[in-house]
Design an enzyme around this catalytic site. Sequence first.
Site, PDB file in Angstrom:
ATOM      1  N   LYS A 223       0.803  -1.180  -0.042  1.00 23.36           N
ATOM      2  CA  LYS A 223       0.057   0.119  -0.089  1.00 23.36           C
ATOM      3  C   LYS A 223       1.086   1.369  -0.029  1.00 23.36           C
ATOM      4  O   LYS A 223       0.607   2.215  -0.675  1.00 23.36           O
ATOM      5  CB  LYS A 223      -0.877  -0.050   1.405  1.00 23.36           C
ATOM      6  N   CYS A 277      -2.924  11.639   1.138  1.00 22.83           N
ATOM      7  CA  CYS A 277      -1.910  10.592   1.021  1.00 22.83           C
ATOM      8  C   CYS A 277      -0.636  10.802   0.554  1.00 22.83           C
ATOM      9  O   CYS A 277       0.482  10.405   1.485  1.00 22.83           O
ATOM     10  CB  CYS A 277      -2.638   9.592   0.180  1.00 22.83           C
TER      11      CYS A 277
HETATM   12  N1  SAJ Z   1      -0.078  14.841  -9.168  1.00 21.97           N
HETATM   13  C1  SAJ Z   1       0.697  15.384 -10.223  1.00 21.97           C
HETATM   14  N2  SAJ Z   1       1.134  14.705 -11.185  1.00 21.97           N
HETATM   15  C2  SAJ Z   1       0.250  13.394 -11.386  1.00 21.97           C
HETATM   16  C3  SAJ Z   1      -0.426  12.885 -10.725  1.00 21.97           C
HETATM   17  C4  SAJ Z   1      -0.937  13.539  -9.612  1.00 21.97           C
HETATM   18  O1  SAJ Z   1       1.321  16.448  -9.725  1.00 21.97           O
HETATM   19  O2  SAJ Z   1       0.708  12.927 -12.546  1.00 21.97           O
HETATM   20  C5  SAJ Z   1      -0.602  15.466  -7.964  1.00 21.97           C
HETATM   21  C6  SAJ Z   1      -2.177  15.804  -7.843  1.00 21.97           C
HETATM   22  O3  SAJ Z   1      -2.413  17.146  -8.251  1.00 21.97           O
HETATM   23  C7  SAJ Z   1      -2.276  15.974  -6.240  1.00 21.97           C
HETATM   24  C8  SAJ Z   1      -1.423  14.930  -5.888  1.00 21.97           C
HETATM   25  O4  SAJ Z   1      -0.509  14.616  -7.012  1.00 21.97           O
HETATM   26  O5  SAJ Z   1      -1.882  17.022  -5.878  1.00 21.97           O
HETATM   27  C9  SAJ Z   1      -1.924  13.612  -5.371  1.00 21.97           C
HETATM   28  O6  SAJ Z   1      -3.030  13.189  -6.301  1.00 21.97           O
HETATM   29  P1  SAJ Z   1      -3.176  11.630  -6.960  1.00 21.97           P
HETATM   30  O7  SAJ Z   1      -4.583  11.833  -7.671  1.00 21.97           O
HETATM   31  O8  SAJ Z   1      -1.934  11.141  -7.374  1.00 21.97           O
HETATM   32  O9  SAJ Z   1      -3.563  10.913  -5.535  1.00 21.97           O
HETATM   33  P2  SAJ Z   1      -4.716  10.999  -4.255  1.00 21.97           P
HETATM   34  O10 SAJ Z   1      -4.135  11.602  -3.135  1.00 21.97           O
HETATM   35  O11 SAJ Z   1      -5.920  11.677  -4.646  1.00 21.97           O
HETATM   36  O12 SAJ Z   1      -4.925   9.473  -4.238  1.00 21.97           O
HETATM   37  C10 SAJ Z   1      -3.952   8.407  -3.897  1.00 21.97           C
HETATM   38  C11 SAJ Z   1      -4.276   7.411  -5.005  1.00 21.97           C
HETATM   39  N3  SAJ Z   1      -2.788   6.648  -4.950  1.00 21.97           N
HETATM   40  C12 SAJ Z   1      -2.270   6.280  -6.362  1.00 21.97           C
HETATM   41  O13 SAJ Z   1      -2.835   6.349  -7.338  1.00 21.97           O
HETATM   42  C13 SAJ Z   1      -1.137   5.209  -6.380  1.00 21.97           C
HETATM   43  C14 SAJ Z   1      -5.421   6.752  -4.559  1.00 21.97           C
HETATM   44  O14 SAJ Z   1      -5.402   5.436  -5.342  1.00 21.97           O
HETATM   45  C15 SAJ Z   1      -5.102   5.993  -3.132  1.00 21.97           C
HETATM   46  O15 SAJ Z   1      -6.386   5.289  -2.616  1.00 21.97           O
HETATM   47  C16 SAJ Z   1      -5.028   7.369  -2.299  1.00 21.97           C
HETATM   48  O16 SAJ Z   1      -3.845   8.038  -2.907  1.00 21.97           O
HETATM   49  C17 SAJ Z   1      -4.669   6.994  -0.752  1.00 21.97           C
HETATM   50  O17 SAJ Z   1      -5.852   7.244  -0.074  1.00 21.97           O
HETATM   51  O18 SAJ Z   1      -3.847   6.370  -0.512  1.00 21.97           O
END
Ligand code: SAJ
Length: 450
Positions: A223, A277
Amino acid sequence: MKSTSIKKLIKDIQARSLRLTVIGSGYVGLPTAALFAEAGFHVIAVDIKPEVVRAVSNGFSQINEPHLNEFISRNVQAGRLKATSNPIEALNQTNAVIISVQTPIDQNKNPILSFLMEALEDVGKNMKRGTLVVISSTVPPGTMLRKVKPKLESLSGLNADDEFYLAYVPERIAPGKALREFVESPRLVGSVGPNSTKIAAQLFKTVCKKVIETDAATAEIAKLAENTFRDINIAFANQLALICEQSGVDVMEAIELANTHPRVNIHTLGPGVGGPCLPKDPYLLINRTRPTKHDVINAARRINDYMPKHIVKLILEALKKTGKNIRNSRIAIFGTAYKGNVDDSKLSPSKPIIHELIKLGAKTTVYDPHCNESFEAKKAKSLHDAIKDADCLAIITDHTEFKNLNLKEIKALMNEKPAIIDGRRIINPHIAEESGFTYYGIGLGKPHKR
Ligand code: SAJ
């Protein structure tokens, strides 16, 4: 005696007569409660916040998650879903419990497990023989075997995997897609023994399409690895952006080309990494390991934490180029949510950006169609209200509403010599410049123009 209890639990799961408590009704717990109720179980959602309990009891959700309201309303009406702020009352009526409370970090990046420990205290003291306990909170490696199991055993006087059942089933749902991902994403069931695996897997199979069985310690690391991998990959994209700015190259094009390689998948650069997260799970992962100088995880965190400062730097450069000073300049910030199309502003990069701009004397206004947070900046009522007489527009969140802006209309409302800082690369640089903006996009190197 033991096998009767396992058989009975499995039968109860199949017949939907197992009763379930979900402790922690946040963005993970509430979809969990709603989906198990939808699958036919009687579920009691527990939360310390009275407004959450009130909302669910009245048939709706405090969390803005697509379709969650419909699920809650339907199941509350059918009498399958209830809410309470009293965990003991809930535990006394149920024979399975899913804990999904938050596990944040403190100022020194150390995990705070107090919410989980409090929930375990209630569960351990009130649990009956044959109860299934599932932990869905994200936890540092080793927590299940070193902390959760001994605590429950000593409080209850029962043995795990024999007199009660225990599993670690981490959530994998992203806000905005929670219900769909809960069902579609393969679900890890990490247990402390074969009986627990069997029962927890059986329960989650009633909602999730695919369940993968493993042990608790492996599931904990898996995880944390998922979110840490994503954080590191984004940090790499962000560092590429910084390199491209200095090399006169457009990072978007460079990443697009690199990603045509069948084994390369570079993520998207941005103004920083926020949310509940990604900014903290890497610290949970390295929690118990000794510090080492060979450390990609902390390095990635440092890059992602630097990005908001870089956005402020680009704003300062753009203002300088248009002959303006940051003091008393009007800056419109688009987006306080941590990512596109969600209402959550937790650890959003907008926060340090706005605070720094205010500190530098800028007049900062924010507009976010999804999120109420303004981080001490003035809150605009509308998009037009935010950009009226602004010197600079900084796009921080990639909401869909910001992807097709009418630049001519925006320019007409802004001050003379307006600038756009595109922290998400969602504006076409050529169209922005043709429309009369000084355009700075993150990762867009323009040696001839800077
Ligand atoms: N972000 C970027 N570039 C990217 C992807 C995201 O800058 O290519 C930024 C987003 O804008 C945001 C941050 O990263 O600020 C996090 O966004 P995210 O969409 O990556 O993640 P979360 O926090 O909404 O959800 C994540 C997810 N984990 C993964 O995709 C590996 C989700 O599946 C998890 O369940 C969640 O964390 C969690 O609860 O752990």
